[in-house]
Design a protein around this motif. Sequence first.
Motif, PDB file in Angstrom:
ATOM      1  N   VAL A 262     -17.812  93.829 -64.596  1.00 43.60           N
ATOM      2  CA  VAL A 262     -18.120  92.871 -65.666  1.00 43.60           C
ATOM      3  C   VAL A 262     -19.032  91.762 -65.142  1.00 43.60           C
ATOM      4  CG1 VAL A 262     -17.101  91.160 -67.216  1.00 43.60           C
ATOM      5  CG2 VAL A 262     -16.017  93.389 -66.915  1.00 43.60           C
ATOM      6  N   LYS A 263     -20.087  91.461 -65.892  1.00 45.57           N
ATOM      7  CA  LYS A 263     -21.033  90.406 -65.499  1.00 45.57           C
ATOM      8  C   LYS A 263     -20.669  89.045 -66.088  1.00 45.57           C
ATOM      9  CE  LYS A 263     -23.895  93.346 -63.428  1.00 45.57           C
ATOM     10  NZ  LYS A 263     -23.172  94.609 -63.617  1.00 45.57           N
ATOM     11  N   ASP A 264     -19.937  89.046 -67.212  1.00 47.26           N
ATOM     12  CA  ASP A 264     -19.555  87.810 -67.898  1.00 47.26           C
ATOM     13  C   ASP A 264     -18.270  87.258 -67.276  1.00 47.26           C
ATOM     14  OD1 ASP A 264     -18.768  85.795 -69.596  1.00 47.26           O
ATOM     15  OD2 ASP A 264     -18.899  86.996 -71.430  1.00 47.26           O
ATOM     16  N   PRO A 265     -18.323  86.059 -66.670  1.00 47.74           N
ATOM     17  CA  PRO A 265     -17.113  85.504 -66.034  1.00 47.74           C
ATOM     18  C   PRO A 265     -15.995  85.214 -67.023  1.00 47.74           C
ATOM     19  CG  PRO A 265     -18.860  83.854 -66.123  1.00 47.74           C
ATOM     20  CD  PRO A 265     -19.481  85.149 -66.536  1.00 47.74           C
ATOM     21  N   ASN A 266     -16.329  85.149 -68.306  1.00 43.87           N
ATOM     22  CA  ASN A 266     -15.307  84.876 -69.317  1.00 43.87           C
ATOM     23  C   ASN A 266     -14.641  86.140 -69.849  1.00 43.87           C
ATOM     24  OD1 ASN A 266     -15.780  82.010 -69.357  1.00 43.87           O
ATOM     25  ND2 ASN A 266     -17.682  82.424 -70.468  1.00 43.87           N
ATOM     26  N   ALA A 267     -15.144  87.278 -69.432  1.00 44.21           N
ATOM     27  CA  ALA A 267     -14.588  88.545 -69.921  1.00 44.21           C
ATOM     28  C   ALA A 267     -13.524  89.066 -68.964  1.00 44.21           C
ATOM     29  CB  ALA A 267     -15.694  89.574 -70.076  1.00 44.21           C
ATOM     30  N   ARG A 268     -12.664  89.890 -69.486  1.00 46.42           N
ATOM     31  CA  ARG A 268     -11.632  90.525 -68.680  1.00 46.42           C
ATOM     32  C   ARG A 268     -12.301  91.392 -67.612  1.00 46.42           C
ATOM     33  NH1 ARG A 268      -6.295  91.881 -68.906  1.00 46.42           N
ATOM     34  NH2 ARG A 268      -5.698  94.010 -68.312  1.00 46.42           N
ATOM     35  N   ALA A 269     -11.874  91.273 -66.360  1.00 48.53           N
ATOM     36  CA  ALA A 269     -12.525  91.968 -65.248  1.00 48.53           C
ATOM     37  C   ALA A 269     -12.468  93.483 -65.382  1.00 48.53           C
ATOM     38  CB  ALA A 269     -11.886  91.541 -63.928  1.00 48.53           C
ATOM     39  N   THR A 270     -11.476  93.974 -66.113  1.00 54.58           N
ATOM     40  CA  THR A 270     -11.302  95.416 -66.268  1.00 54.58           C
ATOM     41  C   THR A 270     -11.750  95.914 -67.645  1.00 54.58           C
ATOM     42  OG1 THR A 270      -9.003  94.970 -66.888  1.00 54.58           O
ATOM     43  CG2 THR A 270      -9.424  95.567 -64.593  1.00 54.58           C
ATOM     44  N   LEU A 271     -12.524  95.085 -68.340  1.00 53.15           N
ATOM     45  CA  LEU A 271     -12.940  95.406 -69.709  1.00 53.15           C
ATOM     46  C   LEU A 271     -13.543  96.802 -69.813  1.00 53.15           C
ATOM     47  CD1 LEU A 271     -13.711  94.542 -72.668  1.00 53.15           C
ATOM     48  CD2 LEU A 271     -15.870  93.731 -71.703  1.00 53.15           C
ATOM     49  N   TYR A 272     -14.552  97.087 -68.998  1.00 52.34           N
ATOM     50  CA  TYR A 272     -15.266  98.352 -69.122  1.00 52.34           C
ATOM     51  C   TYR A 272     -14.446  99.527 -68.602  1.00 52.34           C
ATOM     52  CZ  TYR A 272     -19.293  95.327 -70.000  1.00 52.34           C
ATOM     53  OH  TYR A 272     -20.144  94.394 -70.524  1.00 52.34           O
ATOM     54  N   VAL A 273     -13.732  99.326 -67.518  1.00 55.87           N
ATOM     55  CA  VAL A 273     -12.916 100.413 -66.982  1.00 55.87           C
ATOM     56  C   VAL A 273     -11.896 100.877 -68.016  1.00 55.87           C
ATOM     57  CG1 VAL A 273     -11.248 101.062 -65.208  1.00 55.87           C
ATOM     58  CG2 VAL A 273     -13.220  99.655 -64.601  1.00 55.87           C
ATOM     59  N   GLU A 274     -11.265  99.928 -68.673  1.00 50.35           N
ATOM     60  CA  GLU A 274     -10.262 100.280 -69.684  1.00 50.35           C
ATOM     61  C   GLU A 274     -10.906 100.942 -70.894  1.00 50.35           C
ATOM     62  OE1 GLU A 274      -7.419  96.529 -68.341  1.00 50.35           O
ATOM     63  OE2 GLU A 274      -8.504  96.450 -70.245  1.00 50.35           O
ATOM     64  N   ALA A 275     -12.082 100.454 -71.298  1.00 51.25           N
ATOM     65  CA  ALA A 275     -12.751 101.001 -72.477  1.00 51.25           C
ATOM     66  C   ALA A 275     -13.303 102.402 -72.235  1.00 51.25           C
ATOM     67  CB  ALA A 275     -13.890 100.072 -72.906  1.00 51.25           C
ATOM     68  N   PHE A 276     -13.657 102.702 -70.968  1.00 49.73           N
ATOM     69  CA  PHE A 276     -14.329 103.967 -70.674  1.00 49.73           C
ATOM     70  C   PHE A 276     -13.411 105.012 -70.060  1.00 49.73           C
ATOM     71  CE2 PHE A 276     -17.885 101.212 -71.364  1.00 49.73           C
ATOM     72  CZ  PHE A 276     -18.797 102.049 -72.004  1.00 49.73           C
ATOM     73  N   ALA A 277     -12.104 104.844 -70.205  1.00 49.62           N
ATOM     74  CA  ALA A 277     -11.169 105.883 -69.784  1.00 49.62           C
ATOM     75  C   ALA A 277     -11.368 107.082 -70.705  1.00 49.62           C
ATOM     76  CB  ALA A 277      -9.738 105.365 -69.871  1.00 49.62           C
ATOM     77  N   ALA A 278     -11.924 108.166 -70.169  1.00 47.53           N
ATOM     78  CA  ALA A 278     -12.254 109.317 -71.018  1.00 47.53           C
ATOM     79  C   ALA A 278     -12.147 110.609 -70.224  1.00 47.53           C
ATOM     80  CB  ALA A 278     -13.679 109.168 -71.567  1.00 47.53           C
ATOM     81  N   PRO A 279     -11.577 111.643 -70.816  1.00 53.76           N
ATOM     82  CA  PRO A 279     -11.449 112.926 -70.120  1.00 53.76           C
ATOM     83  C   PRO A 279     -12.808 113.499 -69.725  1.00 53.76           C
ATOM     84  CG  PRO A 279     -10.108 112.891 -72.119  1.00 53.76           C
ATOM     85  CD  PRO A 279     -10.975 111.682 -72.159  1.00 53.76           C
TER      86      PRO A 279
END
Length: 363
Positions: A262-279
């Motif tokens: 994550v580049k935005d310091p105000n965003a959750r650090a795991t934002l993208y990892v959680e969103a991109f959990a995909a088989p």
Amino acid sequence: MKPTRLLHEIGQSLWLDNITREMLDDGTLQRYITELSVTGLTSNPTIFDEAIARTAAYDAGIAQKARAGLAGEALFTELALEDLRRAADQFRPIFEASRGEDGWVSMEVSPLLADDAAGTVEAAKAIHAQAARPNLFVKIPGTAAGIAAIEETIYAGVPVNVTLLFSREHYLAAAEAYLRGIERRVAAGLDPQVRSVASVFVSRWDRAVADGVPAALHNRLGIAIGRRTYVAYRELHASARWAALAAAGARQQRLLWASTGVKDPNARATLYVEAFAAPDTIDTMPEKTLHALTEHGEIKGAMPADGGDADAVLAEFAQAGVDVEALAARLQGEGAQAFVKSWRQLMQRIADKSADLGPQRAA
């Protein structure tokens, strides 16, 4: 169950977007493998430049190679491959157990070849031969020249990590190049099992539009682009064209999520990892993100197979004046330029260290 393990339960591989000689020497990489379910890694010129600049771990190697007459790209390639061979060997049991599906490392061709398809193909062949490891991808950017090089490199039997993809259209161009290469191998009676991954960059989208869209749209564009790309990925592998190749023994070019820190310091650090959990995908993440995932990640489920709200979100960005196609082209161009800058900085650092260390070590 650890969040890192949950990703594997969903069907996603977790790779580290980093490599240093220190983590190989002190057992950190092996600990990531055994404790955090890391099953591969990626590298790039910036990663190596930072590693060489930050520590003295590479000084002896640079000095020895400089005394042996190596310089510039040749010196760096062997220096980097020393690390990547060691990492590849640590991942080799995973590679063999998964029958080549997982357990990979990656080495980039010179970014100066981004517009030279023939030169890229020859460089990819040389790197893979010099590495002498079956589980090493050669990274080729998905530029116009890169797409042509990818087809030829796959046809030549060299595994490819297609990098610098930013959109569904970029992904589909890379996938088409891969399919053509495999189809040509099938037609020629060659083994169709030449592995590849297609790396789609995520966080740079949100950084690019952060100052030009309403706050309600912050940190939503990268996820929407990724979801739309995932739909295309699934549709391609449900096609008759792919079914014919699979019947011939071909294996999927896996979709890889890159730039998931994550580049935005105000965003959750795991934002993208959680969103991109995909088989059937891979997430490659920097160490900082890996640790954040381990400490407080929340994997609540897989990415929606139908893209979820991706189209609606992209429509909101269009209304806000964001031209996604134009921005994708810009991001790819900027990414290629950034790699060239890092490469030149890396070459200068190696030249400076060679000059400083060579004579001193030889005395």
